[in-house]
Design a protein around this motif. Structure first.
Motif, PDB file in Angstrom:
ATOM      1  N   GLY A  55       0.806  -1.212   0.000  1.00  0.00           N
ATOM      2  CA  GLY A  55       0.000   0.000   0.000  1.00  0.00           C
ATOM      3  C   GLY A  55       0.837   1.260   0.000  1.00  0.00           C
ATOM      4  O   GLY A  55       0.349   2.328  -0.382  1.00  0.00           O
ATOM      5  N   LEU A  56       2.106   1.146   0.400  1.00  0.00           N
ATOM      6  CA  LEU A  56       2.980   2.318   0.412  1.00  0.00           C
ATOM      7  C   LEU A  56       3.212   2.840  -1.002  1.00  0.00           C
ATOM      8  O   LEU A  56       3.195   4.051  -1.234  1.00  0.00           O
ATOM      9  CB  LEU A  56       4.320   1.987   1.072  1.00  0.00           C
ATOM     10  CG  LEU A  56       4.314   1.823   2.593  1.00  0.00           C
ATOM     11  CD1 LEU A  56       5.690   1.351   3.077  1.00  0.00           C
ATOM     12  CD2 LEU A  56       3.940   3.141   3.273  1.00  0.00           C
ATOM     13  N   LEU A  57       3.439   1.941  -1.940  1.00  0.00           N
ATOM     14  CA  LEU A  57       3.672   2.350  -3.323  1.00  0.00           C
ATOM     15  C   LEU A  57       2.424   3.040  -3.882  1.00  0.00           C
ATOM     16  O   LEU A  57       2.520   4.088  -4.547  1.00  0.00           O
ATOM     17  CB  LEU A  57       4.042   1.135  -4.171  1.00  0.00           C
ATOM     18  CG  LEU A  57       4.356   1.392  -5.647  1.00  0.00           C
ATOM     19  CD1 LEU A  57       5.464   2.416  -5.822  1.00  0.00           C
ATOM     20  CD2 LEU A  57       4.726   0.077  -6.339  1.00  0.00           C
ATOM     21  N   LEU A  58       1.273   2.472  -3.606  1.00  0.00           N
ATOM     22  CA  LEU A  58       0.016   3.076  -4.056  1.00  0.00           C
ATOM     23  C   LEU A  58      -0.174   4.446  -3.415  1.00  0.00           C
ATOM     24  O   LEU A  58      -0.559   5.410  -4.089  1.00  0.00           O
ATOM     25  CB  LEU A  58      -1.149   2.159  -3.708  1.00  0.00           C
ATOM     26  CG  LEU A  58      -2.549   2.665  -4.073  1.00  0.00           C
ATOM     27  CD1 LEU A  58      -2.684   2.873  -5.571  1.00  0.00           C
ATOM     28  CD2 LEU A  58      -3.618   1.690  -3.566  1.00  0.00           C
ATOM     29  N   ASP A  59       0.097   4.545  -2.123  1.00  0.00           N
ATOM     30  CA  ASP A  59      -0.063   5.817  -1.425  1.00  0.00           C
ATOM     31  C   ASP A  59       0.853   6.895  -1.997  1.00  0.00           C
ATOM     32  O   ASP A  59       0.435   8.048  -2.180  1.00  0.00           O
ATOM     33  CB  ASP A  59       0.231   5.641   0.071  1.00  0.00           C
ATOM     34  CG  ASP A  59      -0.855   4.865   0.788  1.00  0.00           C
ATOM     35  OD1 ASP A  59      -1.965   4.745   0.235  1.00  0.00           O
ATOM     36  OD2 ASP A  59      -0.587   4.363   1.899  1.00  0.00           O
ATOM     37  N   ARG A  60       2.103   6.528  -2.265  1.00  0.00           N
ATOM     38  CA  ARG A  60       3.046   7.520  -2.806  1.00  0.00           C
ATOM     39  C   ARG A  60       2.611   7.965  -4.201  1.00  0.00           C
ATOM     40  O   ARG A  60       2.718   9.134  -4.551  1.00  0.00           O
ATOM     41  CB  ARG A  60       4.461   6.945  -2.860  1.00  0.00           C
ATOM     42  CG  ARG A  60       5.048   6.524  -1.518  1.00  0.00           C
ATOM     43  CD  ARG A  60       5.093   7.664  -0.513  1.00  0.00           C
ATOM     44  NE  ARG A  60       5.789   7.267   0.698  1.00  0.00           N
ATOM     45  CZ  ARG A  60       5.187   6.684   1.743  1.00  0.00           C
ATOM     46  NH1 ARG A  60       3.885   6.436   1.692  1.00  0.00           N
ATOM     47  NH2 ARG A  60       5.871   6.343   2.822  1.00  0.00           N
ATOM     48  N   ALA A  61       2.120   7.029  -5.005  1.00  0.00           N
ATOM     49  CA  ALA A  61       1.673   7.375  -6.353  1.00  0.00           C
ATOM     50  C   ALA A  61       0.436   8.269  -6.303  1.00  0.00           C
ATOM     51  O   ALA A  61       0.323   9.235  -7.072  1.00  0.00           O
ATOM     52  CB  ALA A  61       1.367   6.096  -7.137  1.00  0.00           C
ATOM     53  N   LEU A  62      -0.483   7.983  -5.405  1.00  0.00           N
ATOM     54  CA  LEU A  62      -1.680   8.808  -5.267  1.00  0.00           C
ATOM     55  C   LEU A  62      -1.335  10.209  -4.770  1.00  0.00           C
ATOM     56  O   LEU A  62      -1.983  11.192  -5.153  1.00  0.00           O
ATOM     57  CB  LEU A  62      -2.675   8.138  -4.314  1.00  0.00           C
ATOM     58  CG  LEU A  62      -3.429   6.937  -4.881  1.00  0.00           C
ATOM     59  CD1 LEU A  62      -4.237   6.244  -3.792  1.00  0.00           C
ATOM     60  CD2 LEU A  62      -4.327   7.360  -6.034  1.00  0.00           C
ATOM     61  N   ALA A  63      -0.308  10.288  -3.929  1.00  0.00           N
ATOM     62  CA  ALA A  63       0.129  11.605  -3.452  1.00  0.00           C
ATOM     63  C   ALA A  63       0.634  12.447  -4.617  1.00  0.00           C
ATOM     64  O   ALA A  63       0.331  13.643  -4.714  1.00  0.00           O
ATOM     65  CB  ALA A  63       1.220  11.436  -2.390  1.00  0.00           C
ATOM     66  N   VAL A  64       1.392  11.818  -5.510  1.00  0.00           N
ATOM     67  CA  VAL A  64       1.878  12.529  -6.695  1.00  0.00           C
ATOM     68  C   VAL A  64       0.695  12.949  -7.565  1.00  0.00           C
ATOM     69  O   VAL A  64       0.653  14.075  -8.082  1.00  0.00           O
ATOM     70  CB  VAL A  64       2.847  11.634  -7.502  1.00  0.00           C
ATOM     71  CG1 VAL A  64       3.228  12.305  -8.817  1.00  0.00           C
ATOM     72  CG2 VAL A  64       4.098  11.339  -6.678  1.00  0.00           C
ATOM     73  N   ALA A  65      -0.282  12.062  -7.709  1.00  0.00           N
ATOM     74  CA  ALA A  65      -1.464  12.383  -8.499  1.00  0.00           C
ATOM     75  C   ALA A  65      -2.247  13.545  -7.907  1.00  0.00           C
ATOM     76  O   ALA A  65      -2.947  14.269  -8.628  1.00  0.00           O
ATOM     77  CB  ALA A  65      -2.363  11.152  -8.612  1.00  0.00           C
ATOM     78  N   SER A  66      -2.115  13.731  -6.598  1.00  0.00           N
ATOM     79  CA  SER A  66      -2.817  14.818  -5.924  1.00  0.00           C
ATOM     80  C   SER A  66      -1.997  16.104  -5.878  1.00  0.00           C
ATOM     81  O   SER A  66      -2.430  17.091  -5.266  1.00  0.00           O
ATOM     82  CB  SER A  66      -3.196  14.393  -4.500  1.00  0.00           C
ATOM     83  OG  SER A  66      -4.088  13.294  -4.528  1.00  0.00           O
ATOM     84  N   GLY A  67      -0.817  16.070  -6.494  1.00  0.00           N
ATOM     85  CA  GLY A  67      -0.011  17.280  -6.592  1.00  0.00           C
ATOM     86  C   GLY A  67       1.164  17.378  -5.652  1.00  0.00           C
ATOM     87  O   GLY A  67       1.836  18.419  -5.592  1.00  0.00           O
ATOM     88  N   ALA A  68       1.456  16.310  -4.901  1.00  0.00           N
ATOM     89  CA  ALA A  68       2.594  16.338  -3.988  1.00  0.00           C
ATOM     90  C   ALA A  68       3.905  16.429  -4.760  1.00  0.00           C
ATOM     91  O   ALA A  68       4.041  15.843  -5.840  1.00  0.00           O
ATOM     92  CB  ALA A  68       2.595  15.085  -3.114  1.00  0.00           C
ATOM     93  N   ARG A  69       4.842  17.148  -4.222  1.00  0.00           N
ATOM     94  CA  ARG A  69       6.150  17.266  -4.862  1.00  0.00           C
ATOM     95  C   ARG A  69       6.944  15.985  -4.675  1.00  0.00           C
ATOM     96  O   ARG A  69       6.912  15.358  -3.619  1.00  0.00           O
ATOM     97  CB  ARG A  69       6.929  18.446  -4.280  1.00  0.00           C
ATOM     98  CG  ARG A  69       6.292  19.795  -4.540  1.00  0.00           C
ATOM     99  CD  ARG A  69       7.168  20.927  -4.032  1.00  0.00           C
ATOM    100  NE  ARG A  69       8.465  20.931  -4.695  1.00  0.00           N
ATOM    101  CZ  ARG A  69       9.448  21.799  -4.405  1.00  0.00           C
ATOM    102  NH1 ARG A  69       9.268  22.709  -3.455  1.00  0.00           N
ATOM    103  NH2 ARG A  69      10.590  21.747  -5.048  1.00  0.00           N
ATOM    104  N   THR A  70       7.664  15.596  -5.704  1.00  0.00           N
ATOM    105  CA  THR A  70       8.490  14.397  -5.622  1.00  0.00           C
ATOM    106  C   THR A  70       9.937  14.779  -5.336  1.00  0.00           C
ATOM    107  O   THR A  70      10.357  15.918  -5.535  1.00  0.00           O
ATOM    108  CB  THR A  70       8.447  13.611  -6.945  1.00  0.00           C
ATOM    109  OG1 THR A  70       8.869  14.462  -8.012  1.00  0.00           O
ATOM    110  CG2 THR A  70       7.040  13.100  -7.218  1.00  0.00           C
ATOM    111  N   HIS A  71      10.675  13.797  -4.855  1.00  0.00           N
ATOM    112  CA  HIS A  71      12.103  13.992  -4.611  1.00  0.00           C
ATOM    113  C   HIS A  71      12.829  14.301  -5.918  1.00  0.00           C
ATOM    114  O   HIS A  71      12.541  13.692  -6.955  1.00  0.00           O
ATOM    115  CB  HIS A  71      12.673  12.715  -3.982  1.00  0.00           C
ATOM    116  CG  HIS A  71      14.166  12.679  -3.913  1.00  0.00           C
ATOM    117  ND1 HIS A  71      14.902  13.491  -3.069  1.00  0.00           N
ATOM    118  CD2 HIS A  71      15.068  11.921  -4.603  1.00  0.00           C
ATOM    119  CE1 HIS A  71      16.190  13.233  -3.232  1.00  0.00           C
ATOM    120  NE2 HIS A  71      16.313  12.284  -4.151  1.00  0.00           N
ATOM    121  N   THR A  72      13.739  15.253  -5.884  1.00  0.00           N
ATOM    122  CA  THR A  72      14.547  15.586  -7.061  1.00  0.00           C
ATOM    123  C   THR A  72      15.950  15.019  -6.886  1.00  0.00           C
ATOM    124  O   THR A  72      16.745  15.548  -6.101  1.00  0.00           O
ATOM    125  CB  THR A  72      14.646  17.104  -7.274  1.00  0.00           C
ATOM    126  OG1 THR A  72      13.336  17.650  -7.416  1.00  0.00           O
ATOM    127  CG2 THR A  72      15.475  17.420  -8.517  1.00  0.00           C
TER     128      THR A  72
END
Length: 273
Positions: free
Chosen positions: A206-223
């Protein structure tokens, strides 16, 4: 006067342009691509199967595209989740490319898809150089692969936006030194998140799904520092790391679409913590 042309850079630049176009188009329709990279046998198919089942339980519109040199084994496994799945056979090519991915998505990817998980060819060398238009790049490594994996494959781990440790249920049995692994990851990619998972025990499912959904919701990703330093958005990989020699217009791969099984054909997931 002779002019030296770096064909590798030209191919990568063309791929970057295709990836930028694909990312723009998918973002416009609110679809996030998650690119999964790992060695063969890392357990990414098993983990992805669990994540797709969970996404379906949560009514998240997801799809999966999996790439292999041969066989449809992974797609048949993922199709049990009941989500749209497509198998791409690369006929020997060791990675996917952005233009290739786009061709396989045309006419297949459902319009309402929120997350598209792409299971790249099992290889930590070639796939690391090719942007697929993803919004989240995930590199997975199992506890059986050794703590020095990030140092041996710095391009793959150095461009990751999330690192996933798999098969943690056998970490003690194989003597996995997690502290050393995490230190090596931070050495090549400072600040990247590292999470623990086990498709067998359910840890981290569920962690992978949660991180992907966060990105879909506009969360900034690590650069990643390595990716940020590259002029075209791709790592500067030495020529010897490319395992093929084809022209920039050469296309590989054919695909197979797998039907969705009946909703009751898959087991229920255990609760995750």
């Amino acid at each position: 006067m002779c002019r030296v042309v770096d064909l590798r850079q030209a191919v990568l630049a063309k791929n970057d342009a295709a990836a930028h176009t694909l990312r723009t188009e998918l973002t416009a329709r609110a679809t996030v691509v998650v690119n999964l990279l790992s060695s063969p046998g890392s357990g990414k198919t098993a983990l992805l199967e669990r994540e797709l089942l969970l996404a379906r339980e949560r009514a998240v519109a997801v799809a999966a595209l999996t790439a292999d040199l041969a066989t449809e084994n992974d797609a048949l496994r993922l199709a049990r989740s009941g989500v749209p799945v497509r198998q791409v056979l690369t006929d020997g090519l060791c990675h996917l490319e952005a233009a290739m991915l786009r061709r396989h998505l045309d006419g297949w990817l459902p319009e309402e898809t929120r997350l598209l998980f792409v299971e790249n060819v099992g290889n930590l060398v070639c796939p690391a150089s090719y942007d697929l238009g993803e919004s989240l790049r995930v590199v997975l490594a199992s506890v059986t692969e050794g703590e020095d994996k990030p140092l041996k494959y710095p391009t793959a781990f150095g461009t990751a936006q999330l690192v996933v440790i798999t098969k943690t249920d056998i970490a003690e049995a194989v003597g996995f030194d997690e502290a050393a692994f995490r230190a090596h990851v931070q050495q090549v990619n400072p600040g990247v998140e590292v999470v623990r998972t086990s498709a067998r025990s359910g840890e981290g499912v569920g962690l992978l799904l949660d991180r992907a959904l966060a990105v879909a919701s506009g969360a900034r990703t690590h650069t990643p520092v390595m990716a940020a330093r590259q002029p075209h958005g791709h790592p500067d990989v030495p020529d010897h790391e490319h395992e093929h020699s084809h022209g920039p217009d050469h296309d590989h791969g054919h695909d197979h679409v797998h039907p969705h099984p009946h909703p009751d054909e898959h087991p229920a997931l255990p609760q995750t913590r």
